[in-house]
Design a protein around this motif. Structure first.
Motif, mmCIF file in Angstrom:
data_model
loop_
_atom_site.group_PDB
_atom_site.id
_atom_site.type_symbol
_atom_site.label_atom_id
_atom_site.label_comp_id
_atom_site.label_asym_id
_atom_site.label_seq_id
_atom_site.Cartn_x
_atom_site.Cartn_y
_atom_site.Cartn_z
ATOM 1 N N LYS A 1 -54.463 -17.017 -29.209
ATOM 2 C CA LYS A 1 -54.918 -16.615 -27.881
ATOM 3 C C LYS A 1 -54.763 -17.711 -26.838
ATOM 4 C CE LYS A 1 -58.227 -13.225 -29.684
ATOM 5 N NZ LYS A 1 -57.696 -13.245 -31.052
ATOM 6 N N SER A 2 -54.588 -18.951 -27.275
ATOM 7 C CA SER A 2 -54.449 -20.054 -26.324
ATOM 8 C C SER A 2 -53.636 -21.174 -26.955
ATOM 9 C CB SER A 2 -55.827 -20.585 -25.901
ATOM 10 O OG SER A 2 -56.460 -21.237 -26.988
ATOM 11 N N ALA A 3 -53.185 -22.106 -26.114
ATOM 12 C CA ALA A 3 -52.439 -23.256 -26.614
ATOM 13 C C ALA A 3 -53.308 -24.103 -27.532
ATOM 14 C CB ALA A 3 -51.930 -24.086 -25.440
ATOM 15 N N ARG A 4 -54.587 -24.220 -27.196
ATOM 16 C CA ARG A 4 -55.513 -24.985 -28.043
ATOM 17 C C ARG A 4 -55.610 -24.373 -29.435
ATOM 18 N NH1 ARG A 4 -60.669 -24.273 -29.592
ATOM 19 N NH2 ARG A 4 -61.919 -26.138 -30.110
ATOM 20 N N ASP A 5 -55.750 -23.040 -29.492
ATOM 21 C CA ASP A 5 -55.822 -22.368 -30.796
ATOM 22 C C ASP A 5 -54.549 -22.611 -31.596
ATOM 23 O OD1 ASP A 5 -58.247 -21.468 -29.936
ATOM 24 O OD2 ASP A 5 -57.644 -19.369 -29.684
ATOM 25 N N GLU A 6 -53.397 -22.504 -30.929
ATOM 26 C CA GLU A 6 -52.117 -22.733 -31.598
ATOM 27 C C GLU A 6 -52.054 -24.138 -32.176
ATOM 28 O OE1 GLU A 6 -49.585 -21.371 -32.842
ATOM 29 O OE2 GLU A 6 -47.705 -21.729 -31.797
ATOM 30 N N PHE A 7 -52.471 -25.127 -31.390
ATOM 31 C CA PHE A 7 -52.428 -26.520 -31.848
ATOM 32 C C PHE A 7 -53.306 -26.716 -33.079
ATOM 33 C CE2 PHE A 7 -54.121 -30.838 -31.911
ATOM 34 C CZ PHE A 7 -52.958 -31.588 -31.869
ATOM 35 N N LEU A 8 -54.535 -26.200 -33.021
ATOM 36 C CA LEU A 8 -55.457 -26.381 -34.147
ATOM 37 C C LEU A 8 -54.942 -25.664 -35.399
ATOM 38 C CD1 LEU A 8 -58.908 -25.941 -32.339
ATOM 39 C CD2 LEU A 8 -57.855 -28.074 -33.145
ATOM 40 N N GLY B 1 -48.303 -22.895 -19.255
ATOM 41 C CA GLY B 1 -49.194 -21.743 -19.169
ATOM 42 C C GLY B 1 -48.507 -20.432 -19.503
ATOM 43 N N ASN B 2 -47.299 -20.504 -20.080
ATOM 44 C CA ASN B 2 -46.505 -19.307 -20.361
ATOM 45 C C ASN B 2 -46.082 -19.318 -21.832
ATOM 46 O OD1 ASN B 2 -44.159 -17.522 -20.658
ATOM 47 N ND2 ASN B 2 -44.211 -17.347 -18.433
ATOM 48 N N GLN C 1 -42.208 -18.563 -22.414
ATOM 49 C CA GLN C 1 -41.370 -19.699 -22.053
ATOM 50 C C GLN C 1 -41.512 -20.819 -23.071
ATOM 51 O OE1 GLN C 1 -42.236 -21.367 -18.204
ATOM 52 N NE2 GLN C 1 -40.535 -22.821 -18.263
ATOM 53 N N ALA C 2 -42.764 -21.070 -23.506
ATOM 54 C CA ALA C 2 -43.000 -22.109 -24.508
ATOM 55 C C ALA C 2 -42.304 -21.767 -25.813
ATOM 56 C CB ALA C 2 -44.501 -22.284 -24.737
ATOM 57 N N THR C 3 -42.345 -20.484 -26.191
ATOM 58 C CA THR C 3 -41.679 -20.056 -27.423
ATOM 59 C C THR C 3 -40.173 -20.201 -27.303
ATOM 60 O OG1 THR C 3 -43.466 -18.458 -27.805
ATOM 61 C CG2 THR C 3 -41.431 -18.153 -29.053
ATOM 62 N N GLN C 4 -39.627 -19.869 -26.128
ATOM 63 C CA GLN C 4 -38.186 -19.993 -25.917
ATOM 64 C C GLN C 4 -37.738 -21.447 -26.039
ATOM 65 O OE1 GLN C 4 -36.834 -18.583 -22.087
ATOM 66 N NE2 GLN C 4 -34.770 -18.179 -22.858
ATOM 67 N N ILE C 5 -38.511 -22.367 -25.452
ATOM 68 C CA ILE C 5 -38.166 -23.791 -25.528
ATOM 69 C C ILE C 5 -38.314 -24.293 -26.961
ATOM 70 C CG2 ILE C 5 -38.856 -26.100 -24.779
ATOM 71 C CD1 ILE C 5 -39.715 -24.811 -22.108
ATOM 72 N N ALA C 6 -39.427 -23.934 -27.619
ATOM 73 C CA ALA C 6 -39.653 -24.379 -28.994
ATOM 74 C C ALA C 6 -38.616 -23.800 -29.941
ATOM 75 C CB ALA C 6 -41.061 -23.982 -29.450
ATOM 76 N N THR C 7 -38.217 -22.538 -29.695
ATOM 77 C CA THR C 7 -37.187 -21.906 -30.517
ATOM 78 C C THR C 7 -35.851 -22.613 -30.352
ATOM 79 O OG1 THR C 7 -38.281 -19.753 -30.406
ATOM 80 C CG2 THR C 7 -35.949 -19.766 -30.968
ATOM 81 N N GLY C 8 -35.536 -22.987 -29.108
ATOM 82 C CA GLY C 8 -34.285 -23.718 -28.868
ATOM 83 C C GLY C 8 -34.251 -25.023 -29.635
ATOM 84 N N LEU C 9 -35.364 -25.776 -29.590
ATOM 85 C CA LEU C 9 -35.437 -27.019 -30.354
ATOM 86 C C LEU C 9 -35.372 -26.732 -31.847
ATOM 87 C CD1 LEU C 9 -35.823 -30.069 -30.486
ATOM 88 C CD2 LEU C 9 -38.301 -29.693 -30.351
ATOM 89 N N GLY C 10 -36.039 -25.661 -32.276
ATOM 90 C CA GLY C 10 -36.011 -25.294 -33.686
ATOM 91 C C GLY C 10 -34.619 -24.980 -34.180
ATOM 92 N N ARG C 11 -33.821 -24.315 -33.347
ATOM 93 C CA ARG C 11 -32.447 -23.991 -33.746
ATOM 94 C C ARG C 11 -31.587 -25.251 -33.812
ATOM 95 N NH1 ARG C 11 -30.138 -18.839 -30.677
ATOM 96 N NH2 ARG C 11 -28.685 -18.977 -32.424
ATOM 97 N N VAL C 12 -31.845 -26.205 -32.906
ATOM 98 C CA VAL C 12 -31.131 -27.484 -32.976
ATOM 99 C C VAL C 12 -31.433 -28.187 -34.293
ATOM 100 C CG1 VAL C 12 -30.950 -29.798 -31.983
ATOM 101 C CG2 VAL C 12 -30.976 -27.801 -30.479
#
Length: 379
Positions: free
Chosen positions: A108-115, A185-186, A189-200
């Motif tokens: 539900k939030s970036a904090r939850d994802e991090f934890l 806050g998106n 967009q965060a998933t798209q950036i993280a996915t791009g790095l993940g594919r690299v």
């Protein structure tokens, strides 16, 4: 490592641990055998020569079991934090690349994802510290126990470090997504950036594996390249899921359900059903009704299970899914949850029910047609 979508259908259920179902994919037996073989045939004989053969096999098997228990602990840590943040966990599956906790929805939030992400590597490091203590204490007591503890300490550190690689959907990639999410806050967009790095990162593994193969190290090279291939597919699938959720957000089953499904009586024989209802309508699922009473559901898949020569003597009620076993949704259920349930429960349709009345049917085809129409209209 965490998955959102159930891609491992062929799994054995081992029961539940703290409310979370534990499954064993058939591919796990391959990697378990490889771990036992490498420990008993190479690692322990090279680092501790002179043991009886039986001791190598016993210690190797115990070490392999403890290693996978550590993987389960790693995934349970993800599950506990996920559930504490209000994100349900359907199961944990051990498979050829380790383990995966299958969560039902996005954090539900970036904090939850991090934890949720960071607790897995932390758990592996805590386990490594405990085995390091056992390694130190057991040195004068038992050489096999000392060797077992040393390998377990090392492998759990390696497990933590591997998962911290910023290749989405590894834990490190999820930590990176949480940081980007917090900044932008998106989520998409965060998933798209993280996915791009993940594919690299994934292509880096593939290149490394191919390099190893050309260097003559076929076994390690193929394994590394296979890991890269798996990570690339997982990263792409994760982004598609988030994009799909965003497109379905705010829409309900009521908006896409079919209300003109042919209702069929329970006493109808399958031959008559196919000739007079299935073929003319082109439908794939049929509510079984008497008046307003729902008796069950019959699908094309269930009809196909009955040998054709038995259609004339087989009635709908003999093969239908009965009412008490029927999986249903409500008209105001969010489409994201409906679509997730279809994937998790491996079904293609749900009856839409309200106060015991059938309102319609929602199918995968309905959802996909809804998305196509919105895309064509630019909505």
């Amino acid at each position: 490592m965490k998955r959102e979508k159930n891609t491992l259908r062929n799994a054995l259920s081992l029961g539940r641990i703290f409310g979370v179902e534990l499954k064993l994919d058939y591919s796990w037996f391959i990697v378990f055998a490889l771990v036992v073989w490498s420990l008993t045939g190479y690692y322990f004989p090279m680092t501790h020569p002179g043991w009886p053969t039986a001791v190598y096999w016993v210690i190797g098997a115990i070490t392999a079991v403890l290693f996978f228990a550590s993987v389960v602990a790693h995934e349970l840590a993800h599950s506990f934090v996920s559930q504490a943040q209000g994100v349900p966990v359907r199961d944990i599956t051990l498979f050829i690349f380790g383990g995966a906790a299958q969560i039902s929805e996005e954090p539900k939030s970036a904090r939850d994802e991090f934890l949720m992400a960071v607790v897995g590597p932390v758990t592996s490091l805590v386990i490594a510290a405990l085995f390091s203590l056992l390694w130190w204490v057991s040195r004068p007591i038992s050489e096999p126990l000392h060797a077992l503890a040393g390998w377990m300490a090392w492998i759990n550190v390696a497990l933590a470090l591997f998962n911290l690689i910023p290749g989405f959907p590894l834990d490190g990639g999820r930590i990176f997504r949480a940081l980007v999410w917090a900044i932008t806050g998106n989520l998409r967009q965060a998933t798209q950036i993280a996915t791009g790095l993940g594919r690299v990162v994934a292509y880096g593994f593939i290149f490394w594996g191919v390099w190893q193969i050309f260097g003559g190290n076929w076994t390690s090279g193929l394994w590394i390249a296979f890991i890269g291939w798996f990570l690339e597919n997982a990263a792409t699938a994760s982004y598609r899921r988030v994009a799909l959720q965003e497109m379905l957000a705010g829409h309900t089953a009521r908006e896409v359900m079919m209300t003109d499904c042919p209702h069929i009586p329970p006493g109808l024989t399958l031959d008559v059903l196919v000739d007079q209802v299935v073929l003319p309508s082109g439908r794939r699922c049929f509510p079984v009704m008497e008046g307003d009473d729902v008796h069950g559901l019959l699908t094309l898949h269930l009809i196909k299970k009955v040998p054709r020569e038995q259609w004339a003597t087989t009635r709908v009620e003999d093969v239908m899914i009965p009412r008490d076993e029927l999986k249903t949704v409500k008209p105001d259920d969010e489409l994201t949850l409906v679509f997730d349930r279809m994937a998790a429960e491996d079904v293609n349709q749900f009856p839409v029910m309200e106060n015991g009345r059938l309102l319609g049917m929602v199918t995968r085809g309905n959802v996909l047609a809804f998305l196509r129409a919105r895309a064509e209209l630019g909505l």
